[in-house]
Design a protein around this motif. Structure first.
Motif, PDB file in Angstrom:
ATOM      1  N   GLY A  76       0.789  -1.225   0.000  1.00 57.71           N
ATOM      2  CA  GLY A  76       0.000   0.000   0.000  1.00 57.71           C
ATOM      3  C   GLY A  76       0.817   1.269   0.000  1.00 57.71           C
ATOM      4  N   SER A  77       2.142   1.164  -0.110  1.00 63.30           N
ATOM      5  CA  SER A  77       3.001   2.348  -0.113  1.00 63.30           C
ATOM      6  C   SER A  77       2.803   3.161  -1.390  1.00 63.30           C
ATOM      7  CB  SER A  77       4.467   1.924  -0.003  1.00 63.30           C
ATOM      8  OG  SER A  77       5.326   3.015  -0.262  1.00 63.30           O
ATOM      9  N   PRO A  78       2.911   4.491  -1.304  1.00 62.60           N
ATOM     10  CA  PRO A  78       2.844   5.302  -2.527  1.00 62.60           C
ATOM     11  C   PRO A  78       4.100   5.164  -3.390  1.00 62.60           C
ATOM     12  CG  PRO A  78       3.268   6.696  -0.629  1.00 62.60           C
ATOM     13  CD  PRO A  78       2.993   5.326  -0.094  1.00 62.60           C
ATOM     14  N   TYR A  79       5.149   4.565  -2.843  1.00 63.35           N
ATOM     15  CA  TYR A  79       6.390   4.361  -3.600  1.00 63.35           C
ATOM     16  C   TYR A  79       6.555   2.882  -3.941  1.00 63.35           C
ATOM     17  CZ  TYR A  79       7.590   9.157  -2.492  1.00 63.35           C
ATOM     18  OH  TYR A  79       7.577  10.525  -2.405  1.00 63.35           O
ATOM     19  N   HIS A  80       7.249   2.624  -5.052  1.00 63.12           N
ATOM     20  CA  HIS A  80       7.353   1.256  -5.558  1.00 63.12           C
ATOM     21  C   HIS A  80       8.783   0.953  -5.998  1.00 63.12           C
ATOM     22  CE1 HIS A  80       2.983   1.292  -5.518  1.00 63.12           C
ATOM     23  NE2 HIS A  80       3.028   2.434  -6.187  1.00 63.12           N
ATOM     24  N   ILE A  81       9.066  -0.307  -6.206  1.00 61.44           N
ATOM     25  CA  ILE A  81      10.366  -0.759  -6.697  1.00 61.44           C
ATOM     26  C   ILE A  81      10.314  -0.790  -8.224  1.00 61.44           C
ATOM     27  CG2 ILE A  81      12.135  -2.545  -6.595  1.00 61.44           C
ATOM     28  CD1 ILE A  81      11.380  -1.191  -3.901  1.00 61.44           C
ATOM     29  N   LYS A  82      11.077   0.076  -8.848  1.00 60.50           N
ATOM     30  CA  LYS A  82      11.064   0.137 -10.305  1.00 60.50           C
ATOM     31  C   LYS A  82      12.187  -0.705 -10.922  1.00 60.50           C
ATOM     32  CE  LYS A  82      10.358   3.413 -14.066  1.00 60.50           C
ATOM     33  NZ  LYS A  82      10.132   4.832 -14.414  1.00 60.50           N
ATOM     34  N   GLU A  83      13.335  -0.775 -10.267  1.00 63.15           N
ATOM     35  CA  GLU A  83      14.484  -1.510 -10.803  1.00 63.15           C
ATOM     36  C   GLU A  83      14.758  -2.745  -9.948  1.00 63.15           C
ATOM     37  OE1 GLU A  83      16.090  -1.143 -13.475  1.00 63.15           O
ATOM     38  OE2 GLU A  83      15.858   0.931 -14.159  1.00 63.15           O
ATOM     39  N   LYS A  84      14.096  -3.843 -10.283  1.00 65.22           N
ATOM     40  CA  LYS A  84      14.247  -5.069  -9.491  1.00 65.22           C
ATOM     41  C   LYS A  84      15.654  -5.647  -9.610  1.00 65.22           C
ATOM     42  CE  LYS A  84       9.338  -6.157 -10.091  1.00 65.22           C
ATOM     43  NZ  LYS A  84       8.347  -7.121 -10.632  1.00 65.22           N
ATOM     44  N   ALA A  85      16.239  -5.576 -10.793  1.00 63.78           N
ATOM     45  CA  ALA A  85      17.579  -6.134 -10.988  1.00 63.78           C
ATOM     46  C   ALA A  85      18.610  -5.348 -10.189  1.00 63.78           C
ATOM     47  CB  ALA A  85      17.935  -6.134 -12.469  1.00 63.78           C
ATOM     48  N   LYS A  86      18.451  -4.032 -10.166  1.00 64.43           N
ATOM     49  CA  LYS A  86      19.410  -3.221  -9.411  1.00 64.43           C
ATOM     50  C   LYS A  86      19.255  -3.452  -7.913  1.00 64.43           C
ATOM     51  CE  LYS A  86      21.952   0.956  -9.866  1.00 64.43           C
ATOM     52  NZ  LYS A  86      22.279   2.015 -10.820  1.00 64.43           N
ATOM     53  N   LEU A  87      18.023  -3.612  -7.465  1.00 61.16           N
ATOM     54  CA  LEU A  87      17.797  -3.929  -6.048  1.00 61.16           C
ATOM     55  C   LEU A  87      18.506  -5.238  -5.694  1.00 61.16           C
ATOM     56  CD1 LEU A  87      16.424  -3.452  -3.307  1.00 61.16           C
ATOM     57  CD2 LEU A  87      14.429  -4.680  -4.205  1.00 61.16           C
ATOM     58  N   LYS A  88      18.415  -6.217  -6.573  1.00 59.21           N
ATOM     59  CA  LYS A  88      19.082  -7.505  -6.317  1.00 59.21           C
ATOM     60  C   LYS A  88      20.597  -7.315  -6.232  1.00 59.21           C
ATOM     61  CE  LYS A  88      20.038 -11.967  -8.489  1.00 59.21           C
ATOM     62  NZ  LYS A  88      19.829 -12.802  -9.696  1.00 59.21           N
ATOM     63  N   ASP A  89      21.174  -6.517  -7.147  1.00 60.17           N
ATOM     64  CA  ASP A  89      22.619  -6.286  -7.128  1.00 60.17           C
ATOM     65  C   ASP A  89      23.054  -5.643  -5.810  1.00 60.17           C
ATOM     66  OD1 ASP A  89      22.841  -7.335  -9.657  1.00 60.17           O
ATOM     67  OD2 ASP A  89      22.905  -5.387 -10.677  1.00 60.17           O
ATOM     68  N   ILE A  90      22.290  -4.647  -5.352  1.00 59.16           N
ATOM     69  CA  ILE A  90      22.638  -3.974  -4.101  1.00 59.16           C
ATOM     70  C   ILE A  90      22.457  -4.928  -2.924  1.00 59.16           C
ATOM     71  CG2 ILE A  90      22.005  -2.084  -2.540  1.00 59.16           C
ATOM     72  CD1 ILE A  90      21.180  -0.485  -5.037  1.00 59.16           C
ATOM     73  N   PHE A  91      21.390  -5.707  -2.959  1.00 56.61           N
ATOM     74  CA  PHE A  91      21.109  -6.684  -1.912  1.00 56.61           C
ATOM     75  C   PHE A  91      22.286  -7.650  -1.749  1.00 56.61           C
ATOM     76  CE2 PHE A  91      19.409 -10.938  -0.868  1.00 56.61           C
ATOM     77  CZ  PHE A  91      18.806 -10.674   0.356  1.00 56.61           C
ATOM     78  N   VAL A  92      22.801  -8.136  -2.866  1.00 59.05           N
ATOM     79  CA  VAL A  92      23.941  -9.054  -2.829  1.00 59.05           C
ATOM     80  C   VAL A  92      25.218  -8.309  -2.438  1.00 59.05           C
ATOM     81  CG1 VAL A  92      25.402 -10.581  -4.216  1.00 59.05           C
ATOM     82  CG2 VAL A  92      22.905 -10.634  -4.489  1.00 59.05           C
ATOM     83  N   GLY A  93      25.404  -7.099  -3.015  1.00 59.93           N
ATOM     84  CA  GLY A  93      26.612  -6.325  -2.738  1.00 59.93           C
ATOM     85  C   GLY A  93      26.767  -5.952  -1.279  1.00 59.93           C
ATOM     86  N   LEU A  94      25.650  -5.663  -0.607  1.00 59.37           N
ATOM     87  CA  LEU A  94      25.692  -5.312   0.811  1.00 59.37           C
ATOM     88  C   LEU A  94      25.735  -6.546   1.704  1.00 59.37           C
ATOM     89  CD1 LEU A  94      23.098  -2.363   0.980  1.00 59.37           C
ATOM     90  CD2 LEU A  94      25.581  -2.231   0.715  1.00 59.37           C
ATOM     91  N   LYS A  95      25.621  -7.716   1.084  1.00 58.13           N
ATOM     92  CA  LYS A  95      25.622  -8.982   1.828  1.00 58.13           C
ATOM     93  C   LYS A  95      24.517  -9.007   2.895  1.00 58.13           C
ATOM     94  CE  LYS A  95      30.409 -10.455   1.090  1.00 58.13           C
ATOM     95  NZ  LYS A  95      30.603  -9.696  -0.140  1.00 58.13           N
ATOM     96  N   CYS A  96      23.330  -8.640   2.445  1.00 60.15           N
ATOM     97  CA  CYS A  96      22.170  -8.699   3.338  1.00 60.15           C
ATOM     98  C   CYS A  96      21.837 -10.161   3.648  1.00 60.15           C
ATOM     99  CB  CYS A  96      20.965  -8.015   2.682  1.00 60.15           C
ATOM    100  SG  CYS A  96      21.188  -6.240   2.416  1.00 60.15           S
ATOM    101  N   PRO A  97      21.154 -10.444   4.740  1.00 58.71           N
ATOM    102  CA  PRO A  97      20.787 -11.828   5.067  1.00 58.71           C
ATOM    103  C   PRO A  97      20.055 -12.501   3.907  1.00 58.71           C
ATOM    104  CG  PRO A  97      20.338 -10.398   6.927  1.00 58.71           C
ATOM    105  CD  PRO A  97      20.741  -9.494   5.791  1.00 58.71           C
ATOM    106  N   GLY A  98      20.593 -13.644   3.454  1.00 59.58           N
ATOM    107  CA  GLY A  98      20.020 -14.357   2.324  1.00 59.58           C
ATOM    108  C   GLY A  98      20.680 -14.031   1.006  1.00 59.58           C
ATOM    109  N   PHE A  99      21.772 -13.221   1.017  1.00 60.58           N
ATOM    110  CA  PHE A  99      22.386 -12.797  -0.249  1.00 60.58           C
ATOM    111  C   PHE A  99      22.960 -13.974  -1.035  1.00 60.58           C
ATOM    112  CE2 PHE A  99      26.160 -13.037   2.375  1.00 60.58           C
ATOM    113  CZ  PHE A  99      27.177 -13.369   1.501  1.00 60.58           C
ATOM    114  N   GLU A 100      23.285 -15.083  -0.354  1.00 60.19           N
ATOM    115  CA  GLU A 100      23.838 -16.232  -1.070  1.00 60.19           C
ATOM    116  C   GLU A 100      22.835 -16.841  -2.043  1.00 60.19           C
ATOM    117  OE1 GLU A 100      23.460 -16.013   2.200  1.00 60.19           O
ATOM    118  OE2 GLU A 100      25.359 -16.339   3.259  1.00 60.19           O
ATOM    119  N   ALA A 101      21.552 -16.694  -1.744  1.00 63.50           N
ATOM    120  CA  ALA A 101      20.500 -17.209  -2.625  1.00 63.50           C
ATOM    121  C   ALA A 101      19.428 -16.135  -2.786  1.00 63.50           C
ATOM    122  CB  ALA A 101      19.902 -18.492  -2.047  1.00 63.50           C
TER     123      ALA A 101
END
Length: 727
Positions: free
Chosen positions: A193-218
């Motif tokens: 329900g947020s007024p903001y949305h994720i437009k770049e899913k691939a870039k979010l994934k790259d940052i998610f992995v780059g920051l080594k967030c929990p679950g970044f291995e998969a």
């Protein structure tokens, strides 16, 4: 003024020097007479003072204590001024409206090279002062035996360095708060329900992995909203971290740089934590060693880059889209007389994106008078890069936009919004609307931005602008006559790669490397080097002069220019961002390279200057340099690349912190103004020489763009020679 007085003013003795003539002219003025900058220059010229003498009078006047004689230096003969800026400056003068070009510093110690203010020798760190250590560096060069100190015993080295560190901290805080706002908004975007949305899913994934967030291995097993939440939380964690190294720094900086910074002991912990440390170290009675204090400035540069710029730029791409090539128009004539004009100004595009959506929705209803949204400063750059919004101008032109008399509302967020816009707006029907919780201007409309209610707030602002249109006075409308210039923007790293890939599908970065490696005497397409040109526009010179003159010289020498911030406004208004197939003034090697890129991409032309975005998008420049330096056919450190950074017209604290980051990266960093450090010759030596042995980069200070161009070209040639590349 009586006729005999005027005659006396206009006929000083010809045996006097220019400086003495200037004194004679001022002393002959009636008591209480005040002149603005333009009036003062006209008076001196009429009195027979030479152009050089006028500049000297401004630079060395020692007994003029007023703020009505702005020391704007005239451009040299042959430089074609921006017509629209000049016309609106004159319009303001005709209407008696005071603007930034009419005001100078009210501090006599700040006007002149040899005075304490300009030299950084004024200390306000406690209530025992303020302590001002007399004249600046020239005095100490003449009398090295002087040991004058402040009340606490701080000498000139400590006073100057503490002040510099505080200014770097101020600049870094601006980019950190920008990044914090982005992280908070991304956290909101992770909710249903947020007024903001994720437009770049691939870039979010790259940052998610780059920051080594929990679950970044998969990462494929982690839901999209959970990725967004974890990235936002990791980013906010970097701002308050008290131990370890920011995740964004670990993600974005290359291994060699990280090792260098670690060995120097300048690795930061968290963004806000490091700024708090700097404020503490520079307070009364704490850090009193110049070199140790200077290392704090280098640490703050890293905070600016990784807890500010990289974070803000990356998260904005995730929410609003990665920029791609876009064509638009630029200069003050993009304000249209027959439309409702809405200027979006500042640096954080979070609300501006929503306002643009609301304006588009309004225009789709086919109103009698549609809305014309134009961008100002870096919010304008953000909207250009992603949405193709036309650029009205840079920071020093914000008052002039209002002077057109056709602006219904100027919506501002943070940074580079000068208080005087409200005073100018009061001469017109224009509404100044402040929106950020951190920033308010006395007398302006106040609509505080709350990201959870972004759509409703955006509509409220659109309604206010539309309702204000009926109050416009047609007799006050003055649109300048020079038509808007065509510009291109959107040179994100991804877009640059796509353009290069059309020529070299399997190795796009290798194409840049090959163009740099090419022998200009043998190859038709070649690039001598790259200059990253960033920063502000100054009111102290003819509009855009330093940026434009320097860029033109570099382009002649086959140097590719990439840039961000208000540089882009000047470059666009002077035609340097135009996709011109004739490539006027561009050296043959660079011209041939650009022609090949244009042909391969089905374009008429590729601009010779690549607009990479707002000031936080300096992060994109580092990403590009990391790829080029790390390529197998070059394989060198960033500080070995034939690359230079330049801020020809810096004015803000952010420019100082960006410069510190550029030096951290190992870049020869040119700045066009003396940054209040000349009072400490020891610090000057450290910043312009000694620091190069530590991080590979150093500062170079030169106001004259022609002299600066010579030194930049020489430095690029020196780096090419060290890499055994042909010159």
């Amino acid at each position: 003024m009586k006729k005999d007085q005027k005659s006396k003013l206009m006929k000083p003795k010809r045996d006097k020097s220019d400086h003495e003539q200037a004194r004679a002219v001022i002393s002959a003025l009636p008591e209480g007479c005040k002149l603005n900058r333009r009036g003062f220059m006209t008076l001196l010229a009429g009195a027979g003072v030479s152009a050089a003498g006028i500049r000297k009078a401004f630079a060395h006047w020692t007994d003029l204590a007023c703020n009505v004689c702005h020391s704007q230096a005239p451009a040299p003969p042959g430089f074609v001024r921006d017509i629209n800026t000049d016309q609106l400056v004159q319009q303001a003068k005709n209407l008696g409206i005071e603007i930034i070009y009419d005001r100078g510093t009210p501090c006599t110690n700040s006007h002149f090279h040899d005075k304490a203010g300009n030299a950084g020798l004024c200390c306000f760190r406690c209530q025992m002062g303020p302590c001002t250590l007399g004249e600046g560096s020239a005095m100490y060069e003449r009398h090295p035996e002087l040991t004058h100190r402040g009340c606490c015993g701080a000498d000139r080295d400590i006073i100057v360095t503490r002040d510099l560190v505080r200014r770097i901290a101020g600049g870094a805080s601006a980019h950190i708060e920008h990044a914090r706002a982005c992280a908070i908004t991304l956290l909101l975007a992770s909710e249903v329900g947020s007024p903001y949305h994720i437009k770049e899913k691939a870039k979010l994934k790259d940052i998610f992995v780059g920051l080594k967030c929990p679950g970044f291995e998969a990462p494929q097993t982690v839901p999209l909203r959970e990725k967004a939440k974890l990235v936002a939380q990791a980013s906010l964690g970097d701002l308050g971290r008290s131990r370890g190294v920011p995740k964004w720094l670990r993600y974005k900086a290359n291994p060699e740089r990280k090792k260098t910074w670690r060995n120097l002991g300048i690795m930061p912990t968290g963004g806000s934590t490091t700024i708090c440390e700097a404020e503490h170290r520079t307070t009364l009675g704490v850090d009193a060693d110049m070199t140790h204090l200077a290392s704090c400035g280098l640490k703050l540069g890293l905070v600016d880059g990784y807890c500010g710029s990289h974070m803000a730029s990356g998260l904005q791409d995730v929410m609003f889209g990665t920029p791609t090539l876009v064509e638009a128009k630029a200069n003050l004539a993009v304000i249209e007389p027959d439309r409702i004009n809405l200027v979006l100004h500042g640096h954080e595009p979070i609300l501006a994106e929503k306002i643009l959506q609301a304006a588009d929705k309004y225009n789709r209803s086919l109103p009698e008078t549609p809305i014309n949204v134009v961008g100002m400063c870096c919010t304008g750059n953000e909207l250009l890069m992603r949405q193709g919004v036309n650029l009205a101008g840079g920071m020093v032109q914000q008052e002039l936009a209002i002077v057109t008399g056709a602006v219904e509302a100027m919506v501002v967020d943070v940074q580079c919004i000068i208080p005087n816009v409200q005073r100018v707006a009061e001469k017109y029907h224009t509404k100044i609307i402040t929106t950020h919780p951190h920033a308010h201007i006395t007398g302006a409309e106040r609509i505080v931005f709350d990201p959870e209610n972004a759509n409703a707030i955006a509509k409220q602002i659109i309604d206010l602008a539309v309702g204000n249109y009926i109050h416009r006075d047609p007799l006050k409308v003055f649109i300048p006559t020079d038509p808007p210039k065509t510009i291109t923007g959107g040179f994100s790293l991804e877009q640059i790669a796509a353009v290069l890939q059309a020529v070299e599908p399997n190795d796009p970065v290798g194409l840049i490397v090959d163009l740099i490696n090419a022998d200009p005497n043998l190859a038709s397409a070649s690039i001598r080097g790259i200059v990253a040109m960033v920063g502000c526009l100054t009111p102290l010179d003819t509009f855009g002069y330093r940026h434009v003159a320097l860029a033109r010289r570099l382009l002649q020498e086959n140097i590719l220019i990439v840039g961000t911030g208000c540089w882009a406004h000047a470059a666009g208004q002077f035609g340097l961002l135009a996709p011109d197939s004739n490539y006027p003034g561009v050296g043959p090697g660079l011209k041939s390279a650009l022609q090949s890129l244009a042909s391969a991409n089905g374009l008429t032309a590729v601009a010779a200057c690549w607009h990479m975005g707002s000031c936080v998008d300096n992060s994109r420049i580092e990403d590009l340099l990391n790829l080029v330096a790390g390529h197998s056919r070059l394989d060198c450190r960033i500080d070995q690349l034939p690359v230079v950074a330049s801020a020809p017209e810096l004015i803000t604290e952010k420019a100082v912190s960006i410069g510190a980051w550029a030096v951290d990266l190992g870049l020869f960093t040119h700045i066009g103004s003396q940054p209040y450090v000349s009072g400490s010759p020891n610090l000057v030596t450290l910043l312009t020489d000694g620091i190069e042995n530590l991080v590979g980069g150093k500062f170079y200070i030169e106001k004259d763009p022609e002299i600066a161009a010579d030194q930049i070209i020489a430095k690029i040639n020196q780096k090419r020679s060290a890499l055994s590349l042909p010159i």
